[in-house]
Design a protein around this motif. Structure first.
Motif, short mmCIF file in Angstrom:
data_model
loop_
_atom_site.label_atom_id
_atom_site.label_comp_id
_atom_site.label_asym_id
_atom_site.label_seq_id
_atom_site.Cartn_x
_atom_site.Cartn_y
_atom_site.Cartn_z
N LYS A 105 -6.98 55.74 30.07
CA LYS A 105 -7.30 56.34 31.37
C LYS A 105 -6.15 56.19 32.36
N ILE A 106 -5.50 55.03 32.38
CA ILE A 106 -4.46 54.77 33.38
C ILE A 106 -3.06 55.13 32.86
N LEU A 107 -2.96 55.64 31.63
CA LEU A 107 -1.66 56.02 31.07
C LEU A 107 -1.05 57.15 31.88
N GLN A 108 0.19 56.97 32.30
CA GLN A 108 0.90 57.98 33.09
C GLN A 108 2.08 58.53 32.32
N ALA A 109 2.57 59.69 32.77
CA ALA A 109 3.69 60.32 32.09
C ALA A 109 4.93 59.43 32.10
N VAL A 110 5.11 58.65 33.16
CA VAL A 110 6.28 57.77 33.24
C VAL A 110 6.20 56.62 32.25
N ASP A 111 5.01 56.39 31.69
CA ASP A 111 4.85 55.33 30.69
C ASP A 111 5.30 55.78 29.31
N ALA A 150 -8.73 59.59 35.69
CA ALA A 150 -10.05 60.13 35.39
C ALA A 150 -11.10 59.06 35.60
N SER A 151 -12.30 59.47 35.94
CA SER A 151 -13.36 58.51 36.22
C SER A 151 -13.79 57.78 34.95
N THR A 152 -14.32 56.58 35.15
CA THR A 152 -14.82 55.80 34.01
C THR A 152 -15.94 56.54 33.30
N ALA A 153 -16.80 57.21 34.07
CA ALA A 153 -17.91 57.97 33.49
C ALA A 153 -17.38 59.08 32.58
N TYR A 154 -16.32 59.76 33.04
CA TYR A 154 -15.75 60.84 32.22
C TYR A 154 -15.18 60.31 30.92
N VAL A 155 -14.39 59.26 31.02
CA VAL A 155 -13.73 58.71 29.83
C VAL A 155 -14.76 58.17 28.83
N SER A 156 -15.85 57.61 29.35
CA SER A 156 -16.86 57.03 28.46
C SER A 156 -17.56 58.09 27.62
N HIS A 157 -17.46 59.37 28.03
CA HIS A 157 -18.12 60.44 27.29
C HIS A 157 -17.14 61.38 26.58
N VAL A 158 -15.83 61.06 26.63
CA VAL A 158 -14.83 61.93 26.02
C VAL A 158 -15.05 62.07 24.51
N LEU A 159 -15.51 61.00 23.86
CA LEU A 159 -15.67 61.03 22.41
C LEU A 159 -17.09 61.37 21.96
N ASP A 160 -17.93 61.84 22.86
CA ASP A 160 -19.31 62.16 22.49
C ASP A 160 -19.37 63.17 21.35
N ALA A 161 -18.46 64.13 21.35
CA ALA A 161 -18.51 65.19 20.34
C ALA A 161 -18.26 64.67 18.93
N CYS A 162 -17.52 63.57 18.80
CA CYS A 162 -17.23 63.05 17.45
C CYS A 162 -18.34 62.13 16.95
N LEU A 189 -0.37 66.50 27.21
CA LEU A 189 0.60 66.86 28.24
C LEU A 189 0.62 68.37 28.46
N ALA A 190 0.48 69.15 27.39
CA ALA A 190 0.44 70.60 27.53
C ALA A 190 -0.80 71.03 28.30
N HIS A 191 -1.93 70.37 28.02
CA HIS A 191 -3.16 70.65 28.76
C HIS A 191 -2.99 70.30 30.23
N ARG A 192 -2.30 69.20 30.50
CA ARG A 192 -2.03 68.77 31.88
C ARG A 192 -1.13 69.78 32.59
N GLU A 193 -0.13 70.29 31.88
CA GLU A 193 0.78 71.27 32.48
C GLU A 193 0.08 72.56 32.82
N ASP A 194 -0.88 72.97 31.98
CA ASP A 194 -1.63 74.20 32.24
C ASP A 194 -2.44 74.10 33.53
N MET A 219 -4.03 61.97 31.21
CA MET A 219 -5.36 62.55 31.12
C MET A 219 -5.80 63.00 32.50
N VAL A 220 -5.78 64.31 32.72
CA VAL A 220 -6.14 64.88 34.02
C VAL A 220 -7.34 65.80 33.84
N THR A 221 -8.34 65.64 34.70
CA THR A 221 -9.55 66.44 34.64
C THR A 221 -9.59 67.44 35.79
#
Length: 275
Positions: A144-150, A207-219, A181-186, A195-197
């Protein structure tokens, strides 16, 4: 329990309610189903302490309540000569200190790996969090806290959370980063995070904790289960202290994943694959 309730009424003390008795019977019923279905035992006399620990591990939050009922039941069963030894006698409400959570089998890991590396319909955020958790033991917070500069595009490494050293990313993981990153650029955003929402593209926060906690729901698997699977494998193939140093955590945090504290079924599977 019914006789005990009648005695309480005659003595003027607080009797058990119907709901209390039904809840206790439900616990014994669940244990019977567990013994028959999961442990292959059709007789109460065959029950041992390992069976009870496995049953209690299925619902850690209900351990204390379940243990009280099981203690009552097996004391009764021993008095009636249904069992010779009370398997619940030495158990405590605190439970084992080792890891008792769910993990993924190798087949399940392979399915997820193929999903996140070959299916273009998978959302980039899911692929990123999934791959970093599956292969690098990344937590939801680290992603969640990963940035492009990292990110170091020359060495293909990423700084994750408080880890003391950059993490080298394998080609599939780096591909997931590039998709994100491509999704972020779009989205044409100035938000520095990878990770930008839709909610964060106009700001600079993660991104919010609530969002990240449900990112893998589909799998079908939560991030914690995937991360714990990776930590379990790392700790049991490397020195736990080295794993702790690499992840930037206290050594005691990795000790719970040692094989002598892991469920026997998981151990057997792990030993087979390593053999």
């Amino acid at each position: 329990m019914i006789r005990s309730r009648e005695r309480s009424r005659r003595a003027g003390t607080l009797p058990r309610t119907d709901a209390t008795i039904e809840a206790a019977l439900a616990i014994v019923r669940d244990l019977a189903r567990f013994l028959a279905g999961e442990r292959g035992k059709q007789d109460w006399a065959l029950t041992d302490v390992h069976d009870l620990e496995a049953f209690l591990a299925g619902s850690p939050k209900a351990r204390q309540r379940r243990l009280v009922v099981l203690g009552q039941f097996f004391r009764f069963a021993r008095s009636q000569k249904i069992v010779l030894i009370d398997p619940a006698r030495g158990l405590t409400s605190r439970g084992p200190s080792g890891f008792t959570g769910a993990t993924l089998t190798l087949d399940q890991q392979r399915v997820l790996f193929r999903r996140w590396t070959t299916d273009p319909a998978v959302h980039p955020h899911e692929a990123l969090l999934g791959m970093l958790a599956l292969l690098h033991g990344a937590s939801s917070r680290e992603v969640k806290i990963l940035q492009a500069v990292d990110l170091d595009f020359r060495t293909r490494t990423a700084r994750l959370g408080n880890r003391p050293h950059p993490v080298p990313l394998d080609p599939p993981s780096w591909m997931a980063v590039e998709r994100c990153l491509a999704h972020r650029e779009d989205q044409r955003t100035d938000n520095p995070h990878v990770m930008v929402t839709r909610q964060t593209k106009s700001g600079r926060g993660p991104a919010s904790t609530a969002y990240v906690s449900h990112v893998l729901d589909a799998c079908g698997y939560p991030p914690r289960v995937i991360r714990c699977t990776r930590l379990l494998d790392l700790v049991n193939t490397m020195d736990p202290k080295l794993v702790a140093a690499a992840f930037g955590v206290d050594p005691e945090a990795t000790m719970i994943y040692l094989s002598d504290r892991i469920d026997e079924t998981r151990l057997a599977e792990w030993a087979t694959t390593k053999g």
